[in-house]
Design an enzyme around this catalytic site. Structure first.
Site, PDB file in Angstrom:
ATOM      1  N   LYS A 201       0.040   5.564  -8.918  1.00 37.33           N
ATOM      2  CA  LYS A 201      -0.907   6.971  -8.491  1.00 37.33           C
ATOM      3  C   LYS A 201      -1.177   6.846  -7.165  1.00 37.33           C
ATOM      4  CE  LYS A 201      -4.595   8.395  -7.425  1.00 37.33           C
ATOM      5  NZ  LYS A 201      -5.004   8.910  -6.287  1.00 37.33           N
ATOM      6  N   GLU A 277      -6.392  -5.221  -2.915  1.00 37.87           N
ATOM      7  CA  GLU A 277      -6.323  -5.640  -1.402  1.00 37.87           C
ATOM      8  C   GLU A 277      -7.049  -4.507  -0.833  1.00 37.87           C
ATOM      9  OE1 GLU A 277      -5.722  -4.946   1.899  1.00 37.87           O
ATOM     10  OE2 GLU A 277      -3.701  -4.531   1.878  1.00 37.87           O
ATOM     11  N   CYS A 311      -6.278  -1.696   7.303  1.00 39.43           N
ATOM     12  CA  CYS A 311      -7.177  -2.530   6.634  1.00 39.43           C
ATOM     13  C   CYS A 311      -7.644  -3.876   7.692  1.00 39.43           C
ATOM     14  CB  CYS A 311      -6.882  -3.027   5.318  1.00 39.43           C
ATOM     15  SG  CYS A 311      -5.249  -3.543   5.302  1.00 39.43           S
ATOM     16  N   GLU A 408     -17.148  -1.123   7.905  1.00 38.03           N
ATOM     17  CA  GLU A 408     -15.909  -0.887   8.039  1.00 38.03           C
ATOM     18  C   GLU A 408     -15.785   0.692   8.731  1.00 38.03           C
ATOM     19  OE1 GLU A 408     -12.659  -0.810   4.928  1.00 38.03           O
ATOM     20  OE2 GLU A 408     -11.376  -1.436   6.507  1.00 38.03           O
TER      21      GLU A 408
HETATM   22  P1  ADP Z   1      -9.763   5.370   1.268  1.00 38.88           P
HETATM   23  O1  ADP Z   1     -11.144   5.148   1.574  1.00 38.88           O
HETATM   24  O2  ADP Z   1      -8.756   4.537   2.011  1.00 38.88           O
HETATM   25  O3  ADP Z   1      -9.127   6.602   1.020  1.00 38.88           O
HETATM   26  P2  ADP Z   1     -10.076   4.957  -1.584  1.00 38.88           P
HETATM   27  O4  ADP Z   1     -10.378   3.527  -2.051  1.00 38.88           O
HETATM   28  O5  ADP Z   1     -11.139   5.973  -1.783  1.00 38.88           O
HETATM   29  O6  ADP Z   1      -9.615   4.830  -0.215  1.00 38.88           O
HETATM   30  O7  ADP Z   1      -8.539   5.345  -2.327  1.00 38.88           O
HETATM   31  C1  ADP Z   1      -7.816   4.597  -2.201  1.00 38.88           C
HETATM   32  C2  ADP Z   1      -6.754   4.966  -3.823  1.00 38.88           C
HETATM   33  O8  ADP Z   1      -7.748   4.792  -4.834  1.00 38.88           O
HETATM   34  C3  ADP Z   1      -6.440   6.481  -3.751  1.00 38.88           C
HETATM   35  O9  ADP Z   1      -5.146   6.695  -4.536  1.00 38.88           O
HETATM   36  C4  ADP Z   1      -7.342   7.225  -4.479  1.00 38.88           C
HETATM   37  O10 ADP Z   1      -6.798   8.309  -5.085  1.00 38.88           O
HETATM   38  C5  ADP Z   1      -7.776   6.192  -5.598  1.00 38.88           C
HETATM   39  N1  ADP Z   1      -9.129   6.181  -6.196  1.00 38.88           N
HETATM   40  C6  ADP Z   1     -10.222   6.725  -5.683  1.00 38.88           C
HETATM   41  N2  ADP Z   1     -11.298   6.578  -6.549  1.00 38.88           N
HETATM   42  C7  ADP Z   1     -10.959   6.115  -7.814  1.00 38.88           C
HETATM   43  C8  ADP Z   1     -11.248   5.796  -8.975  1.00 38.88           C
HETATM   44  N3  ADP Z   1     -12.475   5.875  -9.309  1.00 38.88           N
HETATM   45  N4  ADP Z   1     -10.518   4.952  -9.782  1.00 38.88           N
HETATM   46  C9  ADP Z   1      -9.308   4.705  -9.417  1.00 38.88           C
HETATM   47  N5  ADP Z   1      -8.655   5.112  -8.293  1.00 38.88           N
HETATM   48  C10 ADP Z   1      -9.229   5.897  -7.615  1.00 38.88           C
END
Ligand code: ADP
Length: 508
Positions: A201, A277, A311, A408
């Site tokens: 995903k 990570e 990161c 961060e």
């Molecule tokens: P960033 O702040 O770098 O955008 P996120 O942690 O929000 O990082 O997103 C990283 C990945 O996790 C993306 O693919 C996002 O769609 C996915 N993501 C966000 N929320 C969820 C969730 N509740 N469950 C699973 N995946 C998620």
């Protein structure tokens, strides 16, 4: 050695590269990839992907949800079934497929890098580097395929005990937007080498280069269902993957906040294996025995590379009091000279933040930094009216209790703090919930090793910052993650160990 961030990478350009970068590239793949076919989402819904430099929509992408994740998991499960075409391949044949994929990525390097620059705003030279790293990771893990084995163990008389390393099963993978293609290779490489099947995903901000990569996997000859890509939003598609009872393992790269949700989802469903990570607030310690100009240059790249959206960004720079003022002076010069703008322009060193939210978040921290009393040395404001560009920003006189030293930011904001003694700086460097990266610059081997051993961090760089290698484990202490990617440890994440004990009916 590869470099997540280095002094020489983001400025390395050549004529070849300038001619080939293509901002007008035709986006071919915008659908969900299941069973080697591109299909619409079950709901028929689509979501927009934006170019962060122009704020224009560049594609409408099929929006995967629980129903599409279910379809993809079914495909991956069938592809993993006993005696499936994938399971029947010899390990060396899996290696050949990974090598073919690497060759195709190399062939289409410019296309992949151009798509990535369009969707996440990374300067083209950085995107091109990322695709080269992708090729290296795929080739590295191709080499592992026929070298995965268990062992024969000492045991009681009359019994033979052996272990087998077996693929864990269907692997779910959720990735971010900042290094979409290489982070995919870091996850596909070990999973496929182990013999797993995958559902990835991608981040909603940057799914396009990964969909192109999916098309290349079909061309390479991976059987249907081995590799599946379901674009969509985190709380819907991502959560459905993390909760799915038929997914044996989930690998996630992203924020701490979402990492915690992934663990809860794994626990609430089938106790799937989890590797994470996550974020960082990496300390970079600079002693007074170094060349200040060089040190400032290394620290500059270590934070401003890809607009601070990495990161391991060195977001807390601890500088010895004896060189503090000279270091600030040089850092300011570098920040002012840094060319911010169109990421396809070969002279550009820094593109935009990836989206409005990430831009707003960085600007919020800049205003908090000012309010809490840090000295704004340079920057601190938006550049231009279109695109999410922020001027390289430096704060001096930062203290450990300030929000900008604790949280961060994920933006082009360098916080410079002052220190005097080793004991003091070790304590302060470790005073964080994160532990992903750390760096130290000194010509004294005793100081370098004392710090490297004391700092609570998954990676420590000495006299450089951000170098990573396909072979070397990468991951975080504390809330920066669980497990390690890269190298043999990355492969272990996708393997189960089975012990087989055989009682001999006749002893020798
Ligand atoms: P960033 O702040 O770098 O955008 P996120 O942690 O929000 O990082 O997103 C990283 C990945 O996790 C993306 O693919 C996002 O769609 C996915 N993501 C966000 N929320 C969820 C969730 N509740 N469950 C699973 N995946 C998620």
């Amino acid at each position: 050695m590869l470099y997540y961030c280095s002094t020489n990478r983001s400025v390395t350009l050549n004529l070849n590269l300038i001619i080939m970068a293509n901002p007008n590239i035709n986006i071919k793949y915008t659908q969900i990839f299941i069973n080697n076919e591109f299909v619409n989402s079950v709901s028929g819904k689509k979501f927009p992907v934006q170019n962060p430099s122009t704020e224009k929509i560049i594609a409408q992408v099929a929006e995967g949800d629980k129903a599409d994740i279910d379809k993809a998991v079914k495909a991956a499960k069938t592809a993993f079934a006993r005696a499936s075409p994938w399971r029947k391949l010899k390990p060396s044949e899996r290696g050949v497929l990974l090598l073919k994929l690497a060759d195709l990525v190399e062939r289409d390097k410019t296309i992949l890098a151009s798509i990535e620059t369009l969707e996440n705003g990374k300067p083209f030279s950085g995107a091109e580097w990322e695709i080269s790293a992708t090729v290296e990771f795929l080739r590295y893990y191709a080499g592992w395929c026929d070298k995965i084995h268990g062992s024969t163990l000492p045991s009681d008389d009359g019994t033979v005990v052996m272990t087998r390393k077996e693929p864990i099963g269907v692997a779910g993978q959720i990735t971010p937007w900042n290094g979409p293609v290489v982070i995919t290779a870091i996850k596909w490489g070990p999973a496929l080498a182990a013999g797993c099947t995958v559902i990835l995903k991608p981040a909603e901000q940057a799914p396009l280069a990964i969909l192109y990569l999916a098309a290349l996997s079909k061309e390479a000859g991976f059987p249907p269902g081995v590799i599946n890509v379901v674009p969509g939003y985190g709380p819907t598609a991502g959560a459905a993957l993390a909760e799915h009872p038929d997914v044996a393992k989930i690998a996630f790269t992203g924020s701490v906040e979402v990492g915690k949700k992934i663990m809860v989802a794994a626990g609430n469903s089938n106790l799937k294996r989890v590797s994470l990570e996550l974020g960082g607030k990496s300390p970079f310690v600079i002693f007074d025995d170094v060349n200040v100009e060089e040190a400032a240059q290394i620290a500059h790249e270590a934070i401003f590379n890809y607009s601070g959206q990495i990161c391991i960004a060195a977001s807390r720079v601890y500088v010895h009091s004896k060189i503090y003022d000279a270091f600030i002076k040089k850092s300011k010069e570098l920040a002012i000279q840094r060319k911010v703008g169109d990421p396809f322009d070969p002279k550009t060193m820094q593109g935009p933040q990836v989206e409005q939210d990430i831009f707003d978040r960085a600007m919020k921290y800049i205003s908090i930094g000012k309010k809490e009393g840090a000295t704004l040395v340079t920057g601190g404001e938006r550049q231009g009216n279109v695109g999410y560009f922020i001027k390289p920003t430096i704060f001096s006189d930062v203290t450990d209790d300030m929000t900008i030293a604790k949280e961060e930011i994920f933006g082009p904001v360098q916080s410079i703090l002052k220190f005097d003694t080793m004991e003091d700086v070790i304590k302060r460097a470790n005073n964080t919930t994160y532990g992903l990266g750390a760096g130290v610059l000194t010509n004294d081997i005793n100081k370098a090793l004392t710090f490297a051993q004391a700092v609570e961090s998954g990676s420590v760089w000495v006299n450089q910052y951000g170098a990573v290698s396909t072979t070397a484990p990468f991951g975080g202490y504390k809330q920066s993650g669980i497990g390690r990617e890269f190298g043999a440890e990355g492969l272990e994440q996708y393997l189960e160990t089975k012990t087989i004990s055989i009682k001999l009916t006749e002893s020798a």
